[in-house]
Design an enzyme around this catalytic site. Structure first.
Site, PDB file in Angstrom:
ATOM      1  N   SER A  77       0.853  -1.188   0.000  1.00  0.00           N
ATOM      2  CA  SER A  77       0.000   0.000   0.000  1.00  0.00           C
ATOM      3  C   SER A  77       0.892   1.241   0.000  1.00  0.00           C
ATOM      4  O   SER A  77       2.003   1.212   0.554  1.00  0.00           O
ATOM      5  CB  SER A  77      -0.876   0.034   1.259  1.00  0.00           C
ATOM      6  OG  SER A  77      -1.524   1.284   1.379  1.00  0.00           O
ATOM      7  N   TYR A  85      -1.605  -0.411  10.264  1.00  0.00           N
ATOM      8  CA  TYR A  85      -1.798  -0.921   8.893  1.00  0.00           C
ATOM      9  C   TYR A  85      -0.609  -0.520   8.016  1.00  0.00           C
ATOM     10  O   TYR A  85      -0.046  -1.346   7.283  1.00  0.00           O
ATOM     11  CB  TYR A  85      -3.094  -0.351   8.325  1.00  0.00           C
ATOM     12  CG  TYR A  85      -3.293  -0.581   6.847  1.00  0.00           C
ATOM     13  CD1 TYR A  85      -3.741  -1.819   6.371  1.00  0.00           C
ATOM     14  CD2 TYR A  85      -3.048   0.439   5.922  1.00  0.00           C
ATOM     15  CE1 TYR A  85      -3.928  -2.024   5.009  1.00  0.00           C
ATOM     16  CE2 TYR A  85      -3.232   0.230   4.566  1.00  0.00           C
ATOM     17  CZ  TYR A  85      -3.670  -1.004   4.108  1.00  0.00           C
ATOM     18  OH  TYR A  85      -3.845  -1.204   2.757  1.00  0.00           O
TER      19      TYR A  85
HETATM   20  P1  NAP Z   1     -11.824  -5.374   0.232  1.00  0.00           P
HETATM   21  O1  NAP Z   1     -12.619  -4.710  -0.832  1.00  0.00           O
HETATM   22  O2  NAP Z   1     -12.151  -5.134   1.671  1.00  0.00           O
HETATM   23  O3  NAP Z   1     -11.843  -6.966  -0.079  1.00  0.00           O
HETATM   24  C1  NAP Z   1     -11.351  -7.804   0.855  1.00  0.00           C
HETATM   25  C2  NAP Z   1     -11.206  -9.222   0.288  1.00  0.00           C
HETATM   26  O4  NAP Z   1     -10.313  -9.911   1.168  1.00  0.00           O
HETATM   27  C3  NAP Z   1     -12.494 -10.002   0.300  1.00  0.00           C
HETATM   28  O5  NAP Z   1     -12.410 -10.974  -0.724  1.00  0.00           O
HETATM   29  C4  NAP Z   1     -12.470 -10.649   1.676  1.00  0.00           C
HETATM   30  O6  NAP Z   1     -13.240 -11.852   1.774  1.00  0.00           O
HETATM   31  C5  NAP Z   1     -11.004 -10.981   1.780  1.00  0.00           C
HETATM   32  N1  NAP Z   1     -10.504 -11.103   3.150  1.00  0.00           N
HETATM   33  C6  NAP Z   1     -10.611 -10.232   4.181  1.00  0.00           C
HETATM   34  N2  NAP Z   1      -9.999 -10.725   5.267  1.00  0.00           N
HETATM   35  C7  NAP Z   1      -9.503 -11.943   4.905  1.00  0.00           C
HETATM   36  C8  NAP Z   1      -8.816 -12.956   5.595  1.00  0.00           C
HETATM   37  N3  NAP Z   1      -8.484 -12.834   6.891  1.00  0.00           N
HETATM   38  N4  NAP Z   1      -8.490 -14.100   4.920  1.00  0.00           N
HETATM   39  C9  NAP Z   1      -8.829 -14.254   3.612  1.00  0.00           C
HETATM   40  N5  NAP Z   1      -9.483 -13.313   2.914  1.00  0.00           N
HETATM   41  C10 NAP Z   1      -9.828 -12.185   3.564  1.00  0.00           C
HETATM   42  O7  NAP Z   1     -10.276  -5.008   0.102  1.00  0.00           O
HETATM   43  P2  NAP Z   1      -9.468  -4.270  -1.091  1.00  0.00           P
HETATM   44  O8  NAP Z   1      -9.658  -2.810  -0.954  1.00  0.00           O
HETATM   45  O9  NAP Z   1      -9.745  -4.938  -2.378  1.00  0.00           O
HETATM   46  O10 NAP Z   1      -7.978  -4.572  -0.616  1.00  0.00           O
HETATM   47  C11 NAP Z   1      -7.222  -5.651  -1.130  1.00  0.00           C
HETATM   48  C12 NAP Z   1      -5.762  -5.441  -0.759  1.00  0.00           C
HETATM   49  O11 NAP Z   1      -5.317  -4.199  -1.286  1.00  0.00           O
HETATM   50  C13 NAP Z   1      -5.498  -5.377   0.749  1.00  0.00           C
HETATM   51  O12 NAP Z   1      -4.276  -6.019   1.043  1.00  0.00           O
HETATM   52  C14 NAP Z   1      -5.391  -3.897   1.024  1.00  0.00           C
HETATM   53  O13 NAP Z   1      -4.613  -3.607   2.151  1.00  0.00           O
HETATM   54  C15 NAP Z   1      -4.723  -3.442  -0.260  1.00  0.00           C
HETATM   55  N6  NAP Z   1      -4.898  -2.004  -0.529  1.00  0.00           N
HETATM   56  C16 NAP Z   1      -6.142  -1.484  -0.738  1.00  0.00           C
HETATM   57  C17 NAP Z   1      -6.253  -0.123  -1.000  1.00  0.00           C
HETATM   58  C18 NAP Z   1      -7.590   0.543  -1.228  1.00  0.00           C
HETATM   59  O14 NAP Z   1      -7.653   1.777  -1.210  1.00  0.00           O
HETATM   60  N7  NAP Z   1      -8.662  -0.219  -1.438  1.00  0.00           N
HETATM   61  C19 NAP Z   1      -5.113   0.681  -1.026  1.00  0.00           C
HETATM   62  C20 NAP Z   1      -3.874   0.111  -0.819  1.00  0.00           C
HETATM   63  C21 NAP Z   1      -3.780  -1.234  -0.574  1.00  0.00           C
HETATM   64  P3  NAP Z   1     -14.784 -11.798   2.327  1.00  0.00           P
HETATM   65  O15 NAP Z   1     -15.597 -11.193   1.225  1.00  0.00           O
HETATM   66  O16 NAP Z   1     -15.123 -13.215   2.604  1.00  0.00           O
HETATM   67  O17 NAP Z   1     -14.752 -10.918   3.547  1.00  0.00           O
END
Ligand code: NAP
Length: 251
Positions: free
Chosen positions: A146, A160
């Site tokens: 991130s 985080y």
């Molecule tokens: P999201 O929309 O909250 O999606 C989360 C996904 O991860 C869902 O498929 C969820 O499954 C799964 N998940 C959550 N906890 C888990 C666990 N303990 N074990 C296995 N699966 C789990 O998240 P996102 O925004 O796409 O983020 C994905 C990655 O990108 C993360 O590592 C996050 O830190 C990183 N990131 C995101 C952003 C942003 O702005 N969105 C920015 C920088 C980095 P369920 O549906 O079953 O809950």
């Protein structure tokens, strides 16, 4: 079912950035294992969508905060497809907004267990299957870091940010450790991407609030992150390992 089509496993592949990686991976020809933690409906809907478009996918439940779940998840991929070529450490969590002087040990341990230890254990299982040292055919790993890793997220979630700083260092170290074993390891650092993660951290309006502070005056899309991940997974990036690619719109 085994076969020659390459296999991609994405943790947290059912929603958000992970789902976009699964969709694009399928379009690139991978058979896709879609991991999720609890929302089975979302995972099954994505699998159905990929299959309807002519791809091959299956959903595998597993919490990356649990070693037993991780071992079982990789075992399920072995049984379903018989190989692993590409792996994305995407699952990650944020917590509610807090200062460091407000954080308790259970919050910190959960953050590090899911975001850091989970990524290590998943990579361990991937390396055991991909490494030529273990009889594998090589492969490619991408870790989702991130922009927070370099910004620190003060007043919001320094825990985080620090967990993602660990992912950056992990990427560099593991890349060098397995460079002679047919495995490339890279990371993508997304900036603010429009997904449900912000609401899960109690800030559903976060994308809107940050918009004017971003150089491009907009958040990124999940597809913009997925494109970078698929590039790093692909043979086009054959001399790229230990790289950390910012996909943050200049932030
Ligand atoms: P999201 O929309 O909250 O999606 C989360 C996904 O991860 C869902 O498929 C969820 O499954 C799964 N998940 C959550 N906890 C888990 C666990 N303990 N074990 C296995 N699966 C789990 O998240 P996102 O925004 O796409 O983020 C994905 C990655 O990108 C993360 O590592 C996050 O830190 C990183 N990131 C995101 C952003 C942003 O702005 N969105 C920015 C920088 C980095 P369920 O549906 O079953 O809950």
């Amino acid at each position: 079912m085994s076969g020659t089509h390459k296999v991609l496993l994405v943790t947290g592949g059912s929603r958000g950035i992970g789902a976009a990686i699964c969709r694009l991976g399928s379009k690139a020809g991978y058979r896709v294992a879609v991991n999720y933690a609890s929302n089975q409906d979302a995972a099954e809907a994505l699998v159905a969508e990929i299959k309807a478009a002519g791809g091959e996918a299956f959903a595998v439940k597993g919490d990356v905060g649990s070693e037993a779940d991780i071992v079982a998840m990789f075992g399920a991929v072995d049984r379903a497809y018989g190989r692993l070529d590409a792996f994305v450490n995407n699952a990650g969590i944020v917590d509610v907004k807090a200062r460091v002087d407000e954080m308790d040990v259970s919050r910190l341990e959960r953050m590090m267990r899911i975001n850091v230890v989970g990524s290590f254990l998943c990579a361990r299982e991937a390396v055991k299957r991909m490494s030529t040292r273990h009889g594998g055919e090589g492969g490619s790993i991408v870790n989702i870091s991130s922009a927070a890793a370099v910004l620190g997220s003060p007043g919001e979630y320094v825990d985080y940010a620090a967990s993602k700083g660990a992912i950056d260092t992990f990427t560099i170290g593991l890349a060098r450790e397995v460079a002679l074993e047919g495995i490339r390891v890279n990371a993508v650092r997304p900036g603010i991407i429009d997904t449900e993660i912000h609401a899960s951290g109690g800030q559903p309006d976060r994308v809107e609030r940050f918009r004017d502070l971003l150089p491009m005056k907009r958040a990124g899309t999940v597809d913009e992150v997925a494109g970078a991940v698929l590039y790093l997974l692909s043979d086009v990036a054959s001399y790229t390992t230990g790289a950390i690619l910012n996909v943050s719109g200049g932030r």
